[in-house]
Design an enzyme around this catalytic site. Structure first.
Site, PDB file in Angstrom:
ATOM      1  N   GLY A  94       0.823  -1.200   0.000  1.00  0.00           N
ATOM      2  CA  GLY A  94       0.000   0.000   0.000  1.00  0.00           C
ATOM      3  C   GLY A  94       0.861   1.256   0.000  1.00  0.00           C
ATOM      4  O   GLY A  94       1.971   1.287  -0.545  1.00  0.00           O
ATOM      5  N   SER A  95       0.383   2.291   0.676  1.00  0.00           N
ATOM      6  CA  SER A  95       1.068   3.590   0.643  1.00  0.00           C
ATOM      7  C   SER A  95       2.371   3.608   1.430  1.00  0.00           C
ATOM      8  O   SER A  95       3.129   4.582   1.327  1.00  0.00           O
ATOM      9  CB  SER A  95       0.131   4.680   1.174  1.00  0.00           C
ATOM     10  OG  SER A  95      -0.945   4.882   0.266  1.00  0.00           O
ATOM     11  N   THR A  96       2.663   2.559   2.219  1.00  0.00           N
ATOM     12  CA  THR A  96       3.971   2.521   2.884  1.00  0.00           C
ATOM     13  C   THR A  96       5.097   2.397   1.866  1.00  0.00           C
ATOM     14  O   THR A  96       6.266   2.599   2.210  1.00  0.00           O
ATOM     15  CB  THR A  96       4.055   1.348   3.880  1.00  0.00           C
ATOM     16  OG1 THR A  96       3.923   0.103   3.172  1.00  0.00           O
ATOM     17  CG2 THR A  96       2.962   1.448   4.935  1.00  0.00           C
ATOM     18  N   TYR A  97       4.748   2.083   0.624  1.00  0.00           N
ATOM     19  CA  TYR A  97       5.715   1.929  -0.462  1.00  0.00           C
ATOM     20  C   TYR A  97       6.151   3.280  -1.032  1.00  0.00           C
ATOM     21  O   TYR A  97       7.202   3.387  -1.668  1.00  0.00           O
ATOM     22  CB  TYR A  97       5.058   1.088  -1.552  1.00  0.00           C
ATOM     23  CG  TYR A  97       5.959   0.483  -2.597  1.00  0.00           C
ATOM     24  CD1 TYR A  97       7.053  -0.297  -2.262  1.00  0.00           C
ATOM     25  CD2 TYR A  97       5.683   0.662  -3.954  1.00  0.00           C
ATOM     26  CE1 TYR A  97       7.849  -0.883  -3.227  1.00  0.00           C
ATOM     27  CE2 TYR A  97       6.462   0.083  -4.934  1.00  0.00           C
ATOM     28  CZ  TYR A  97       7.550  -0.688  -4.563  1.00  0.00           C
ATOM     29  OH  TYR A  97       8.339  -1.269  -5.526  1.00  0.00           O
TER      30      TYR A  97
END
Length: 688
Positions: free
Chosen positions: A328-331
């Site tokens: 997800g957005s942790t990437y």
């Protein structure tokens, strides 16, 4: 007598003499062969036959070493041994096995579970091997059998060491367990240099540290040379070499932190990895749900095995090491670094985020518009449009080129067997993975979702923690590891395990600091500001929400309409203190929704414990398990006071502080001390 008769008589006499000579020669030759054979037996092969004769009255019996302990960084025991009596049968010496078992059941209790386990062991054992029928006999049962032993040839009492895991399911996936050596493992041992060292050994490490540090934990097998009777009974000991116990393995893991996180998850599924970014030490590795390691010590029964193996929650899976998830957005912070380093973006580059982005006639949603967005704002506001466009500009192979060195899509090298690789896609990966020609082709639209951590992207929490630690440490990588050192079984000295120096990624400092600054702002003005509000330390982090199942572009996500296992995952990556990080975490709470709602609150409690020695109140822990709270509520407890419980549980009669004192040469360090070493001359009294 005529001349003819004389000649005939002489011919007969000549033939007779020839026959006598031949017979004499044959007899002489036979005596020669006999004498030669006697010479060979008595002189040439004397030593060989003497050794055989000696072996007929002597036997060499292996002495199995005591397996080493496993300790956490504070000296708290995670795995140890205890001695108990077992009732064992050697089938080759028993005429009627079933009748013998029935008669034995009149002397000692033999349950149906004992019988089932015995039959299972029979399938994996040879007839001349001794197989346990009943373990952990009481002194009274031993006495009853001993009095009737003469009735049961092939049945005997043996004292064996059994593995014990005092904290049961705490850190179960990390510690692992031991089990009986199976056929495949036996063949592997026979082909190895360690085969002789495993004579008499029946168990071996199966998972976790028990498997990965098998060589250190096993020890060195000893032997006894015994004089025996013709019936094989020992008369006296002729010679011996004692076994050397296995070394004690000290982990970087902190039991207090590990147990705290496991309690915070409650009944939810997920994984968390906490690391010291300065050296790669793994401080906690949580996989939920877990299981009691002691179930495997004596051979797990069928009922428990079926439950663990068939559960939809998959408790046997080490989610932190092998479970792969879309990040997800942790990437996005890692995509940001890749964009800067590849030259596709500059720190000040600004795009217009209108809430969606259309490519090739397909509209990619972003949730809400963010207006003019540069790199800093893209991380703080978690702009999807910024990373849709960046992924498209970079292309899948460039993304792979820059993200792979960070640890994505490959094994990090952590010291646990069985690490998952995950998937960091590339055009080559797709060609090698799929069979049909139309599946092998990479389509431009597939690249777009990679930028926001979706699509084919699937990584482990170890990989995500590894990459987060690299950012926290200003672009320097340290291989994650759990093994901190060993306590030698003979010298009693603590020996730190060798670790390589950190490796610089070679990123431009201004690029790394731009991303770090944005991550620090996330906890102040971004998606996790409500969770970290009021914290007396600075931190940096990034929330993430990842799809468990695909939702169509024209559909709206509605958790209430989906089964629990189909809802979005909640993720968070973070480190603290932001300016000089001492701890970095990556975690996922499966099917729990937004990252700020379920995952970030756990990270906040981890930092409070590690940096402030604050243990959440019961009220706060209950609310975290339900995903109903952001910043801590109630009055926190002392982390040190909570740790005292584990000292009493794991080291009866020997406090963990005392063990740590011995390991550190007399100075009792804080439980979370970065180094655990003994100076020259120190003699740790670590219990074997």
């Amino acid at each position: 007598m005529s001349g003819f008769e004389v000649r005939n008589s002489e011919a007969e006499l000549y033939k007779f003499r020839v026959r006598i000579a031949v017979v004499a020669l044959v007899v002489l030759l036979m005596f020669g062969v006999l004498l030669y054979r006697l010479f060979v037996l008595q002189v040439v092969r004397h030593d060989s036959f003497a050794e055989r004769a000696e072996s007929n009255r002597t036997a060499v019996v292996p002495i199995v070493p005591n397996r080493g302990q496993i300790l956490d960084r504070n000296g708290i025991v995670l795995a140890t041994n205890y001695s108990a009596y077992t009732l064992e049968i050697t089938r080759s010496k028993v005429q009627d096995l079933e009748a013998t078992i029935e008669e034995l059941s009149q002397l000692v209790e033999i349950t149906p579970r004992d019988r089932r386990k015995f039959k299972r062991l029979m399938d994996d054992s040879k007839r001349f091997e001794s197989i346990p029928l009943r373990s952990r006999l009481s002194d009274e049962e031993v006495a009853r059998f001993t009095a009737q032993r003469w009735r049961f040839p092939g049945v005997d009492i043996k004292a064996r060491f059994f593995r014990n895991y005092p904290l049961e399911d705490v850190a179960g996936h990390v510690v692992g367990y031991i089990g009986r050596i199976n056929q495949r493992e036996q063949e592997a041992l026979e082909d190895s240099d360690d085969y002789a060292n495993y004579r008499g050994t029946e168990v071996i490490g199966k998972l976790g540290i028990e498997q990965s540090y098998e060589k250190q934990l096993h020890g060195t097998t000893g032997w006894e040379q015994l004089e025996t009777t013709a019936g094989g009974y020992a008369v006296r000991r002729l010679n011996s070499r004692p076994a050397t116990p296995g070394d004690t393995v000290v982990l970087s893991l902190d039991v207090g932190l590990q147990k705290l996180v496991e309690d915070l998850y409650g009944e939810r599924r997920g994984a968390l990895v906490a690391m010291d970014p300065r050296n790669g030490e793994v401080l906690a590795m949580v996989s939920k749900p877990g299981y009691d390691l002691n179930l495997f010590v004596d051979g797990i029964d069928q009922e428990n095995w079926d439950f663990l193996n068939n559960s939809i929650d998959r408790p046997l899976l080490n989610r932190a090491l092998r479970g792969t998830y879309p990040p997800g957005s942790t990437y996005k912070p890692f995509m940001a670094i890749a964009g800067l380093e590849s030259g596709k973006r500059k720190i000040e580059t600004t795009i217009q985020d209108s809430g969606s982005w259309t490519f090739g006639g397909h509209t990619f949603r972003s949730g809400h518009p963010n207006g003019p967005t540069n790199l800093r704002r893209s991380i703080i506001k978690s702009s999807n449009v910024y990373y849709y466009m960046l992924a498209n500009d970079m292309g899948v192979d460039t993304i792979h080129e820059y993200l792979s060195p960070m640890g994505f899509g490959r094994q990090t090298g952590i010291d646990l067997v069985g690490e998952g690789r995950g998937v960091l896609p590339s055009t080559e990966w797709k060609r090698n993975t799929y069979k049909r020609p139309e599946q092998k082709k990479w389509y431009a639209g597939e690249t777009i979702s990679l930028g926001i951590g979706q699509g084919y992207n699937h990584f482990t929490m170890v990989q995500l923690a590894y990459a987060t630690s690299m950012l926290a440490n200003h672009g320097i990588q340290h291989t994650p590891h759990l093994g901190k050192g060993t306590v030698d079984a003979v010298s009693r000295q603590f020996k730190p395990l060798y670790r390589e120096e950190g490796t610089s990624m070679g990123y431009k400092p201004e690029h790394v600091e731009a991303v770090r600054s944005a991550l620090a702002a996330v906890t102040v003005e971004g998606t996790s500001r409500f969770v970290f509000g009021g914290a007396p330390y600075t931190s940096a982090g990034k929330t993430g929400t990842a799809q468990a199942v695909t939702v169509g572009q024209k559909e709206k996500y509605n958790a209430a309409k989906l089964a629990e296992h189909q809802r979005d995952h909640s993720l968070y990556i973070a480190y603290a203190p932001a300016e000089n990080p001492k701890i970095a975490v990556a975690l996922i709470v499966e099917n729990a929704g937004f990252g700020a709602a379920a995952a970030a609150p756990i990270a906040r409690r981890v930092f409070d414990y590690w940096l402030l020695d604050q243990y959440p109140s019961e009220e706060d822990m209950a609310a975290v398990r339900k995903g109903q709270v952001g910043r801590p509520i109630g009055t926190p407890r002392s982390g040190q006071a909570m740790m005292a419980r584990y000292e009493r549980m794991a080291l009866p009669g020997v406090g963990a502080a005392r063990v740590l004192e011995n390991l550190s040469g007399g100075d009792v360090a804080a439980p979370r001390a970065p180094e655990l070493a003994a100076p020259a001359g120190a003699e740790p009294e670590v219990e074997d």
